[in-house]
Design a protein around this motif. Structure first.
Motif, short mmCIF file in Angstrom:
data_model
loop_
_atom_site.label_atom_id
_atom_site.label_comp_id
_atom_site.label_asym_id
_atom_site.label_seq_id
_atom_site.Cartn_x
_atom_site.Cartn_y
_atom_site.Cartn_z
N ASP A 77 -15.86 142.74 10.30
CA ASP A 77 -16.48 141.92 11.69
C ASP A 77 -17.58 143.11 12.18
O ASP A 77 -18.48 142.68 12.60
CB ASP A 77 -15.13 142.34 12.73
CG ASP A 77 -14.02 141.50 12.44
OD1 ASP A 77 -14.28 140.45 11.60
OD2 ASP A 77 -13.20 141.79 12.92
N GLN A 103 -11.78 137.94 5.65
CA GLN A 103 -11.07 139.09 4.99
C GLN A 103 -10.24 138.36 3.95
O GLN A 103 -9.65 137.40 4.02
CB GLN A 103 -10.11 139.40 6.19
CG GLN A 103 -9.44 140.71 5.82
CD GLN A 103 -8.05 140.41 5.26
OE1 GLN A 103 -7.57 139.38 5.48
NE2 GLN A 103 -7.77 141.36 4.51
N HIS A 125 -10.95 145.15 4.55
CA HIS A 125 -10.65 145.35 5.68
C HIS A 125 -11.34 144.57 6.87
O HIS A 125 -12.61 144.50 6.96
CB HIS A 125 -11.13 146.93 5.85
CG HIS A 125 -10.43 147.81 4.98
ND1 HIS A 125 -9.09 148.14 5.10
CD2 HIS A 125 -10.70 148.25 3.88
CE1 HIS A 125 -8.52 148.73 3.95
NE2 HIS A 125 -9.77 148.93 3.13
N GLN A 126 -10.55 144.12 7.58
CA GLN A 126 -11.19 143.16 8.71
C GLN A 126 -12.07 143.92 9.57
O GLN A 126 -13.19 143.55 10.13
CB GLN A 126 -10.03 142.49 9.53
CG GLN A 126 -10.34 141.59 10.55
CD GLN A 126 -10.81 140.12 9.85
OE1 GLN A 126 -9.96 139.47 9.20
NE2 GLN A 126 -12.23 139.75 10.17
N ASP A 127 -11.85 144.99 10.14
CA ASP A 127 -12.58 145.79 10.94
C ASP A 127 -14.04 145.89 10.67
O ASP A 127 -14.88 145.86 11.24
CB ASP A 127 -11.89 147.05 11.56
CG ASP A 127 -11.66 148.02 10.32
OD1 ASP A 127 -11.54 147.55 9.20
OD2 ASP A 127 -11.41 149.18 10.62
#
Length: 249
Positions: free
Chosen positions: A45, A57, A40-42
């Protein structure tokens, strides 16, 4: 004794999970430079901002994406000193109630991701050596009801660990794995959310408690530390005694 991890480059796949995120915090505190990879990119980050880390990711069940992750680490950091695969799942059903799709998903998330980590990391550590740590399970070492698919996948990780340790020892690459018992993380909430199943699990662990992410993260950190560079091919039980002892009831 001071850690040897200061300024070392460590790639952590599954770095945003319960164990993975604790491991990343521990490694950063030890001074390591991190490449944190997750689905999950969020989440990637967010953790990278917290720890001043590089993020990537990926779907770790895809060998090409794992290769891309390690290539990214080489471009950004010039070298890779350690790699950890914390990707995995919890799946508890007996074999006759496990459909083929569920079984293949368990194998992909646990064994395939571990193999792809070893494959990518070793090819980029050939000249400098390094340390790889995988995550198995106490369920691979002791027969536990309703664990057929996860036990099969995690047992494969033990076999992978020993074979890879033998293959790459002369190149200075150490390969080890940890084998946790039940650890209280978001992935295990299906077990710990019920007081009945949680108590059943507590009773199975001779030391009388469920594990914490810190327990497993500290063991992985120990295996990565260069002070322990005579340790390879080992399965380190971090399980409250579950894998080797019979609880007294």
């Amino acid at each position: 004794m001071a850690s040897t991890l200061n300024s070392k480059v460590i790639v952590v796949l599954g770095g945003t999970g319960g164990i993975g995120s604790q491991l990343c915090r521990d490694l950063r505190e030890a001074g390591a430079r991190l490449v944190i990879a997750g689905h999950h990119q969020d989440k990637v980050d967010h953790l990278c901002r917290e720890l001043d880390a590089k993020g990537f990711q990926l779907d770790a069940t895809d060998a090409v994406q794992v290769d891309d992750c390690f290539d990214f680490a080489m471009r950004e950091c010039d070298r890779i000193d350690g790699a950890v695969n914390c990707v995995g799942s919890v799946f508890l059903k007996p074999a006759h109630r496990t459909n083929p799709d569920d079984y293949h998903r368990v194998v992909a998330l646990n064994l395939d991701t571990a193999f792809f980590t070893v494959r990518s990391a070793t090819s980029r550590m050939q000249n400098e050596g390094g340390s790889i740590v995988l995550v198995s399970s106490a369920a691979a070492q002791i027969g536990l009801a309703n664990h057929e698919s996860i036990a099969a996948a995690k047992a494969g990780i033990i076999g992978l660990t020993k074979a890879a340790a033998a293959s790459y020892a002369k190149r200075g690459i150490r390969v080890n794995c940890v084998a946790p018992g039940l650890v209280e993380t978001p992935a295990s909430e299906q077990i710990t959310a019920s007081e009945k199943t949680k108590q059943y699990s507590l009773d199975m662990h001779p030391l009388g408690r469920i594990g914490k992410a810190e327990d497993v993260a500290s063991a992985i950190t120990w295996l990565l530390d260069g002070h322990n560079d005579w340790v390879t091919g080992q399965v380190l039980g971090v399980d409250g005694g579950l894998g080797m002892l019979k609880a007294h009831t």
